[in-house]
Design a protein around this motif. Structure first.
Motif, PDB file in Angstrom:
ATOM      1  N   VAL A  97       0.883  -1.385  -0.069  1.00 18.13           N
ATOM      2  CA  VAL A  97      -0.032  -0.139   0.033  1.00 18.13           C
ATOM      3  C   VAL A  97       0.949   1.194  -0.050  1.00 18.13           C
ATOM      4  N   PHE A  98       1.971   1.356   0.906  1.00 15.78           N
ATOM      5  CA  PHE A  98       2.632   2.231   0.843  1.00 15.78           C
ATOM      6  C   PHE A  98       3.368   2.397  -0.708  1.00 15.78           C
ATOM      7  N   LEU A 244      -1.435   1.934   9.846  1.00 15.15           N
ATOM      8  CA  LEU A 244      -0.726   2.981   9.184  1.00 15.15           C
ATOM      9  C   LEU A 244       0.638   2.474   9.433  1.00 15.15           C
ATOM     10  N   ALA A 245       1.102   2.491  10.647  1.00 17.75           N
ATOM     11  CA  ALA A 245       2.606   2.063  10.885  1.00 17.75           C
ATOM     12  C   ALA A 245       3.048   0.893  10.379  1.00 17.75           C
ATOM     13  N   SER A 246       2.164  -0.285  10.276  1.00 15.45           N
ATOM     14  CA  SER A 246       2.561  -1.156   9.655  1.00 15.45           C
ATOM     15  C   SER A 246       2.607  -1.322   8.116  1.00 15.45           C
ATOM     16  N   THR A 249       6.142   0.602   7.832  1.00 16.75           N
ATOM     17  CA  THR A 249       7.405  -0.328   8.080  1.00 16.75           C
ATOM     18  C   THR A 249       7.429  -1.730   7.300  1.00 16.75           C
ATOM     19  N   ASP A 250       6.438  -2.093   6.959  1.00 17.07           N
ATOM     20  CA  ASP A 250       6.403  -3.387   5.941  1.00 17.07           C
ATOM     21  C   ASP A 250       6.973  -2.998   4.638  1.00 17.07           C
ATOM     22  N   GLY A 263      10.193  -7.041  -4.170  1.00 18.40           N
ATOM     23  CA  GLY A 263       8.981  -7.767  -4.629  1.00 18.40           C
ATOM     24  C   GLY A 263       7.933  -6.801  -4.038  1.00 18.40           C
ATOM     25  N   VAL A 264       7.782  -6.148  -3.120  1.00 18.45           N
ATOM     26  CA  VAL A 264       6.858  -5.228  -2.579  1.00 18.45           C
ATOM     27  C   VAL A 264       6.657  -4.087  -3.275  1.00 18.45           C
ATOM     28  N   ILE A 265       7.873  -3.522  -3.566  1.00 17.27           N
ATOM     29  CA  ILE A 265       8.072  -2.180  -4.474  1.00 17.27           C
ATOM     30  C   ILE A 265       7.128  -2.566  -5.737  1.00 17.27           C
TER      31      ILE A 265
END
Length: 448
Positions: A97-98, A244-246, A249-250, A263-265
């Motif tokens: 999500v970030f 929101l913090a997770s 940080t994730d 992978g997340v990006i």
């Protein structure tokens, strides 16, 4: 079917690799810095343009500024905001999500540049009508050697704008909640036929009807959806800061779900682009139809899209899904059904009913607009006089999409979106200097 799923996944993964992510994120960051963050400083003026304070109905084009934004938002604010977010979280965890947020933040500058060019370099189709879109930007503004990029965009657009993802997810939600005991294939086919009839009724009325329907339905959808999500967030307000913090940080966790940090990006940026379409080029076709001779004005209107689409609506969806917690073990829930389950947890049948209402609007308006995008790609490749045949193909694609696998559908559309982004971003990077010069001249004439 397994082989088809494997091939579609390989196609999407090959397209959405590191180079394309760098092109979208890096390109958007370049546009923001190169313009000295100029688009971000003029949201007030952009809002005034959208409200019609600077409309010029006697100038070339088909739509007012507000209609162009509504048509573009009806394409971007679709099921990517609901089921696409669910798919992103399951694949990449909260950190995805970030990176969707990051794609939207730089996407503001990207949309300003791409949609300004969409009006600046409109071209005439084979019937002499003025058209906008990345293929016309490439044809009109770049040397002849770059023409294959226009062909690539149009070919990818024929696939990427098909309504199969929207039809698939809306059918899944309707079938599982209204006809749970029916035979799946037959039920899906009948739902698909009903959707196809509604789509045909609107798209055979042309772009003006699409824009009018979008303007009427989108505010209702946004208000309903935000009310639902805000109620749930207020109900569990104590958990929201931690969620929101997770997400933050994730986003930088080397052991994150989905293949670690890279992978997340990749997941977050690809889903973000699928949601807000910044840099993909579809939105350029809608904004290129605006009635204006001031390209900068339309670029300013267009840049509001990622804010409404990703930063607001997608964030609401993400928080609701994370609150429910089922994303860690979704079982048979995928996409829209995972989101529906999250709303059912607190709102019960009412929540699912309201989500069905919102999804119906989202899927319908998106399909209406996607027809316009696909028709423009078809007309560029094969001639505008043949565009009316595309309507029938598009309507049949609704029925087809209602019956196929979600994985195959999403990978096919996502991969095609990635291919569309390549010519769009390359052309915009090459022409960025002309946008900057036009913006300087515009704000010199109109100091706000």
């Amino acid at each position: 079917m397994e082989q088809l799923q494997h091939l579609s996944a390989s196609f999407a993964n090959a397209v959405w690799g590191t180079p394309l992510v760098l092109l979208l994120l890096g390109g958007g960051l370049f546009f923001a810095i190169y313009s000295r963050f100029m688009p971000y400083r003029h949201f007030g003026h952009a809002f005034g343009i959208m409200l019609g304070r600077h409309d010029t109905p006697d100038q070339p084009g088909e739509l007012s500024h507000a209609q162009a934004l509504a048509a573009a938002l009806s394409g971007t604010m679709g099921l990517g905001n609901i089921s696409g977010v669910a798919l992103a979280i399951v694949a990449g965890g909260p950190g995805a999500v970030f990176w969707m947020w990051m794609s939207a933040l730089v996407g503001i500058a990207t949309k300003f540049f791409t949609c300004t060019l969409g009006v600046m370099y409109r071209g005439k189709d084979s019937e002499g009508k003025l058209q906008g879109g990345p293929m016309y930007i490439i044809r009109e503004a770049l040397p002849r050697g770059f023409y294959p990029l226009a062909i690539l965009f149009s070919l990818a657009g024929l696939v990427g704008t098909l309504p199969i993802f929207q039809a698939n997810q809306l059918t899944a939600l309707v079938r599982e909640n209204l006809f749970p005991g029916g035979e799946p294939l037959l039920t899906s086919f009948l739902i698909g036929c009903a959707m196809a009839a509604v789509v045909a009724l609107v798209i055979f009325g042309g772009l003006q009807r699409v824009a009018k329907v979008a303007i009427a339905l989108l505010p209702i959808m946004v208000i309903t959806y935000l009310a639902m999500t805000l109620y749930l967030l207020l109900l569990h307000y104590a958990q929201v800061p931690g969620l929101l913090a997770s997400i933050v940080t994730d986003a930088f966790n080397p052991q994150a779900v989905g293949g670690g940090l890279l992978g997340v990006i990749l997941i977050g940026v690809s889903r973000g682009a699928f949601s807000n379409e910044a840099g993909v080029g579809t939105e350029v076709m809608a904004h290129g139809a605006a009635k204006t001779n001031e390209p900068i004005r339309e670029g300013l209107v267009a840049m509001m899209g990622p804010v409404a689409d990703t930063l607001i609506v997608c964030t609401c969806t993400a928080l609701v899904i994370l609150l429910a917690g089922t994303w860690t073990d979704p079982g048979d829930l995928t996409g829209i059904t995972l989101t529906a389950n999250a709303f059912r947890a607190d709102l019960g049948t009412l929540g699912v009913g309201l989500l069905l209402f919102v999804t119906l609007i989202l899927a319908s308006t998106t399909m209406f607009t996607m027809w316009y995008y696909g028709a423009k790609c078809f007309g560029f490749l094969f001639g505008a006089r043949l565009q009316h045949y595309y309507r029938w193909f598009f309507v049949l694609a609704v029925v087809f999409g209602a019956s196929v696998s979600i994985d195959v559908v999403f990978n096919l559309i996502s991969g095609s979106y990635g291919l569309m982004a390549i010519p769009t971003m390359l052309a915009t990077l090459m022409l960025a200097g002309r946008v900057k010069a036009a913006a300087k001249e515009y704000f010199h004439r109109h100091p706000y």
